[in-house]
Design a protein around this motif. Structure first.
Motif, PDB file in Angstrom:
ATOM      1  N   ALA A  74       4.442  13.291   9.835  1.00 39.59           N
ATOM      2  CA  ALA A  74       3.297  12.691   8.722  1.00 39.59           C
ATOM      3  C   ALA A  74       2.183  13.322   9.505  1.00 39.59           C
ATOM      4  O   ALA A  74       1.307  13.775   8.716  1.00 39.59           O
ATOM      5  CB  ALA A  74       3.205  11.308   8.810  1.00 39.59           C
ATOM      6  N   GLY A  75       1.809  13.205  10.726  1.00 43.65           N
ATOM      7  CA  GLY A  75       0.525  13.515  11.380  1.00 43.65           C
ATOM      8  C   GLY A  75       0.406  15.038  11.220  1.00 43.65           C
ATOM      9  O   GLY A  75      -0.733  15.539  10.552  1.00 43.65           O
ATOM     10  N   PHE A  88      -0.631   8.292   1.946  1.00 43.15           N
ATOM     11  CA  PHE A  88      -1.690   7.938   2.843  1.00 43.15           C
ATOM     12  C   PHE A  88      -2.306   8.944   3.821  1.00 43.15           C
ATOM     13  O   PHE A  88      -3.477   8.988   3.922  1.00 43.15           O
ATOM     14  CB  PHE A  88      -1.212   6.532   3.611  1.00 43.15           C
ATOM     15  CG  PHE A  88      -2.175   5.759   4.003  1.00 43.15           C
ATOM     16  CD1 PHE A  88      -3.310   5.109   3.415  1.00 43.15           C
ATOM     17  CD2 PHE A  88      -2.020   5.359   5.546  1.00 43.15           C
ATOM     18  CE1 PHE A  88      -4.275   4.307   3.806  1.00 43.15           C
ATOM     19  CE2 PHE A  88      -2.776   4.442   6.120  1.00 43.15           C
ATOM     20  CZ  PHE A  88      -3.785   4.132   5.545  1.00 43.15           C
ATOM     21  N   TRP A  89      -1.526   9.504   4.320  1.00 43.35           N
ATOM     22  CA  TRP A  89      -1.634  10.480   5.367  1.00 43.35           C
ATOM     23  C   TRP A  89      -2.339  11.709   4.547  1.00 43.35           C
ATOM     24  O   TRP A  89      -3.408  12.631   4.901  1.00 43.35           O
ATOM     25  CB  TRP A  89      -0.397  10.975   5.900  1.00 43.35           C
ATOM     26  CG  TRP A  89       0.073  10.403   7.063  1.00 43.35           C
ATOM     27  CD1 TRP A  89       1.050   9.432   6.986  1.00 43.35           C
ATOM     28  CD2 TRP A  89      -0.312  10.261   8.428  1.00 43.35           C
ATOM     29  NE1 TRP A  89       1.026   8.543   8.321  1.00 43.35           N
ATOM     30  CE2 TRP A  89       0.579   9.294   9.162  1.00 43.35           C
ATOM     31  CE3 TRP A  89      -1.221  11.031   9.302  1.00 43.35           C
ATOM     32  CZ2 TRP A  89       0.385   8.883  10.512  1.00 43.35           C
ATOM     33  CZ3 TRP A  89      -1.297  10.568  10.485  1.00 43.35           C
ATOM     34  CH2 TRP A  89      -0.407   9.733  11.271  1.00 43.35           C
ATOM     35  N   GLY A 118      -6.042  12.721   5.645  1.00 46.98           N
ATOM     36  CA  GLY A 118      -6.485  13.816   5.959  1.00 46.98           C
ATOM     37  C   GLY A 118      -7.276  14.761   5.078  1.00 46.98           C
ATOM     38  O   GLY A 118      -8.355  15.334   5.751  1.00 46.98           O
ATOM     39  N   PHE A 119      -7.234  14.581   3.730  1.00 42.86           N
ATOM     40  CA  PHE A 119      -8.029  15.266   2.881  1.00 42.86           C
ATOM     41  C   PHE A 119      -9.497  15.030   2.864  1.00 42.86           C
ATOM     42  O   PHE A 119     -10.510  15.579   2.811  1.00 42.86           O
ATOM     43  CB  PHE A 119      -7.661  15.211   1.382  1.00 42.86           C
ATOM     44  CG  PHE A 119      -8.481  16.093   0.388  1.00 42.86           C
ATOM     45  CD1 PHE A 119      -8.135  17.466   0.114  1.00 42.86           C
ATOM     46  CD2 PHE A 119      -9.435  15.457  -0.194  1.00 42.86           C
ATOM     47  CE1 PHE A 119      -8.910  17.901  -1.025  1.00 42.86           C
ATOM     48  CE2 PHE A 119     -10.284  15.910  -1.296  1.00 42.86           C
ATOM     49  CZ  PHE A 119     -10.073  17.422  -1.524  1.00 42.86           C
ATOM     50  N   LEU A 120      -9.448  13.459   2.805  1.00 43.16           N
ATOM     51  CA  LEU A 120     -10.871  12.866   2.902  1.00 43.16           C
ATOM     52  C   LEU A 120     -11.649  13.268   4.417  1.00 43.16           C
ATOM     53  O   LEU A 120     -12.880  13.692   4.272  1.00 43.16           O
ATOM     54  CB  LEU A 120     -10.837  11.438   2.828  1.00 43.16           C
ATOM     55  CG  LEU A 120     -10.763  10.667   1.291  1.00 43.16           C
ATOM     56  CD1 LEU A 120     -10.456   9.287   1.575  1.00 43.16           C
ATOM     57  CD2 LEU A 120     -12.044  11.138   0.753  1.00 43.16           C
ATOM     58  N   LEU A 171      -0.125   2.386  12.847  1.00 50.40           N
ATOM     59  CA  LEU A 171       0.056   1.937  11.794  1.00 50.40           C
ATOM     60  C   LEU A 171       1.593   2.407  11.516  1.00 50.40           C
ATOM     61  O   LEU A 171       2.598   1.920  10.866  1.00 50.40           O
ATOM     62  CB  LEU A 171      -0.966   2.188  10.484  1.00 50.40           C
ATOM     63  CG  LEU A 171      -1.954   1.377  10.460  1.00 50.40           C
ATOM     64  CD1 LEU A 171      -3.159   1.740   9.302  1.00 50.40           C
ATOM     65  CD2 LEU A 171      -1.947  -0.113  10.490  1.00 50.40           C
ATOM     66  N   SER A 172       1.559   3.982  11.454  1.00 48.88           N
ATOM     67  CA  SER A 172       2.814   4.621  11.126  1.00 48.88           C
ATOM     68  C   SER A 172       4.158   3.901  12.053  1.00 48.88           C
ATOM     69  O   SER A 172       5.242   4.145  11.395  1.00 48.88           O
ATOM     70  CB  SER A 172       2.603   6.089  11.161  1.00 48.88           C
ATOM     71  OG  SER A 172       1.771   6.347   9.982  1.00 48.88           O
TER      72      SER A 172
END
Ligand SMILES: [Fe+2]
Ligand SMILES: [Fe+2]
Length: 179
Positions: free
Chosen positions: A7-8, A65-66, A70-72, A160-161
């Motif tokens: 996910a990271g 969520f990731w 990430g985009f933001l 959290l993940s």
């Protein structure tokens, strides 16, 4: 571990993606460097995904969520300019580096194959970290403020993940390592 690493890496792809999108318009000179790092993250993401089935792991349920996070992060830092992009990468990569160190210590005897994979990926992440340090022209106020904030957000996402497993693992190893 695989879940959060996968996910990271996906989040990292999105960070670089947003930064590249803006950099193309604002400062095209750094696009090749960002693209090269994004290519590495795509590789890492695939490698972690491929290591999953044999270990009964599944991708994170909150990938969206990731993706958004990430985009933001990528978009907002790129708005702040070249230096801000490198500060963001430094904060993320150094936090990731710390978590990979924990994982490597944990895996050494438990899963040598995954240990090898993570060690080789960690080498590339270190190269990313060195590249960002090299590219920073100044380390002023923004650096002192942003570095801990982005580092904290990255830690929070990881925590959290894994529902806190990342800190459990760290504590467990601290108590079992002879001083
Ligand atoms: Fe990566
Ligand atoms: Fe990286």
């Amino acid at each position: 571990m695989l879940k959060v690493n996968h996910a990271g890496e996906f989040g990292a792809i999105r960070i670089y993606g947003a930064q590249i999108w803006l950099a193309r318009r604002l400062f095209p000179d750094i696009v090749p460097a960002l693209q090269e790092m994004r290519e590495d993250e795509i590789d890492h993401c695939r490698l972690f995904r491929e290591a999953m089935p044999a270990r009964n792991a599944k991708p994170c349920r909150v990938m969206a969520f990731w993706s958004l996070g990430g985009f933001l992060l990528g978009f907002l830092t790129a708005l702040g300019g070249r230096n801000m992009i490198w500060i963001c990468t430094e904060a993320v990569e150094s936090t990731v580096h710390r978590h990979l160190e924990d994982q490597l210590a944990f895996l050494q005897t438990r899963d040598p194959e995954l240990h090898r994979l993570i060690a080789s990926i960690q080498e590339q992440e270190l190269a990313h970290l060195q590249e960002t340090e090299k590219n920073q022209t100044t380390r002023g106020f923004a650096y002192r403020i942003l570095l801990p904030i982005i580092g904290f957000l990255t830690d929070l996402m990881i925590w959290l993940s894994t529902w806190g497993d990342s800190s459990w693992m760290r504590a467990e190893m601290a108590s079992s390592t002879p001083v």
